[in-house]
Design an enzyme around this catalytic site. Structure first.
Site, short mmCIF file in Angstrom:
data_model
loop_
_atom_site.label_atom_id
_atom_site.label_comp_id
_atom_site.label_asym_id
_atom_site.label_seq_id
_atom_site.Cartn_x
_atom_site.Cartn_y
_atom_site.Cartn_z
N ASP A 122 -19.43 58.14 -13.01
CA ASP A 122 -20.77 58.57 -13.61
C ASP A 122 -21.91 57.72 -13.26
O ASP A 122 -21.99 56.64 -13.61
CB ASP A 122 -20.78 58.78 -15.21
N ASP A 142 -22.29 43.79 -7.04
CA ASP A 142 -23.17 43.80 -5.88
C ASP A 142 -23.69 42.67 -5.38
O ASP A 142 -23.93 42.15 -4.31
CB ASP A 142 -24.40 45.03 -5.91
#
Length: 384
Positions: free
Chosen positions: A142, A264
């Site tokens: 999602d 990240d």
């Protein structure tokens, strides 16, 4: 032709570092490293808001937040255990930064995206391992939400899923998040189980679906056994909605609790492409030839024994950028790794073509980002 250019660029990079260190050594350019032991676990402090104070005038209003080190979330850890945890987090972050989510086949960190039709859902799924040892489960992908969550035993109310419901008691790495912790406060609507003193989460979606349960951290494992530790996620005991077939949801939004945000950034140790690192390391070793060497430690292959000393002269290291040079304080590249006086050169090599400047090397610098001009500026001693 492009391959030749890339090789030439890499050669120039490591040659530049090598020449600088050699010149520093030849001219006796050194600086003093003040020796300090490994830091202990930091403490959390949350000052109460003073509700009786008048609101500031609009023109003078300002916003400030307190920053706390992630080690404050680890209770009863020794300085050495905290340092080991930092290196483990560092390695996991570097692995993700180098390969990325859903990277090409053959990389060390990837996950397939599959249709959920076989499980009776119109959503897109991925399959990943949760916990230690990993239990492989289907998760909905999602990009429009942030919180990662899955159904957990015992269930107050759970919908039908293809796999057995995840039981946190079977995982060695499952850790509930305490009430009032910084991680808990990142939730939009944090709650607290007063009996268990565990942070509670709740997430609602536009179609009426919702999930409620305990907030925790857990290890997620992807293909090729690449794992990401301490991912904040919801352990849902009351889950209702249109998630048939999947064990939960992998939030890929841009918020603070999404999986990409947690995974990240935050690399501590600077990684350089292998040729550049080896040239820098070799030149540093020449400049530090008179210092007593110590065995390798974890990812560090250049370590020194400074036991019984309070300070020591070490070669200077400078990062050269286009139009600017950044001279690093000695404490930003020689760091303690134990309580016995062992210090290591805080750089490492990587086989990837991506180099990363870690936060150890950035400490004590003010960094300014000029987004319009695509520039980055550095100023020494700009912060504590």
């Amino acid at each position: 032709m492009e391959e030749k250019k890339a090789k030439a660029k890499a050669f120039l990079l490591f040659f530049f570092f090598s020449v600088f260190i050699t010149l520093s050594t030849a001219t006796k350019e050194t600086q003093t490293l003040i020796l300090h032991p490994l830091p202990s676990q930091p403490t959390l402090y949350w000052p109460e808001l003073e509700t009786d104070q008048p609101d500031p005038e609009p023109e003078s209003a300002s916003l400030s937040v307190s920053l706390h080190h992630i080690d404050a979330l680890s209770s009863n850890k020794t300085p050495h255990e905290l340092f080991t945890q930092r290196l483990q987090r560092d390695a996991a972050r570097v692995k993700i930064n180098q390969t990325g989510f859903g990277s090409q086949p053959g990389s060390s960190f990837s996950s397939s995206v599959i249709s959920g039709l076989a499980q009776g859902s119109g959503e897109y799924f991925t399959r990943l391992g949760v916990g230690t040892p990993p239990r492989y489960l289907y998760m909905v992908l999602d990009t429009g939400s942030d919180v990662v969550w899955l159904q957990c035993a015992p269930c107050k109310k759970c919908y039908s899923e293809s796999d057995p419901v995840f039981d946190p008691k079977g995982s060695r790495t499952f850790a509930p998040v305490p009430c009032g912790s910084p991680l808990c406060r990142q939730l939009d609507s944090p709650g607290c189980d007063a009996r268990k003193k565990v942070c509670e989460y709740q997430v609602s979606y536009g179609d009426g679906s919702f999930t409620v349960g305990d907030f925790a951290t857990e290890t997620l494992t992807f293909r090729r056994r690449a794992s990401v530790p301490r991912v904040a996620l919801g352990c849902g005991h009351d889950n209702e909605g249109l998630f048939v077939g999947a064990a939960g949801l992998l939030g890929l939004g841009r918020g603070m609790l999404s999986f990409p945000t947690q995974a990240d950034s935050g690399t501590s140790v600077t990684r350089l492409t292998r040729p550049a690192y080896e040239a820098l390391r070799d030149a540093f070793q020449v400049g530090a030839a008179r210092l007593k060497r110590a065995p390798e430690y974890s990812l560090f292959d250049t370590c020194f024994d400074f036991s019984g000393m309070t300070q020591v002269k070490v070669p200077t290291v400078v990062l050269h950028f286009r139009g600017a040079d950044v001279s690093l304080p000695a404490g930003n590249y020689l760091i303690p790794v134990d309580d016995k006086g062992t210090y290591c050169f805080a750089f490492a090599g990587t086989m990837s073509g991506l180099s990363i400047i870690g936060n150890i090397q950035q400490q004590g610098f003010r960094v300014v980002f000029d987004l319009a001009g695509s520039r980055v500026g550095f100023a020494p001693r700009g912060c504590a």
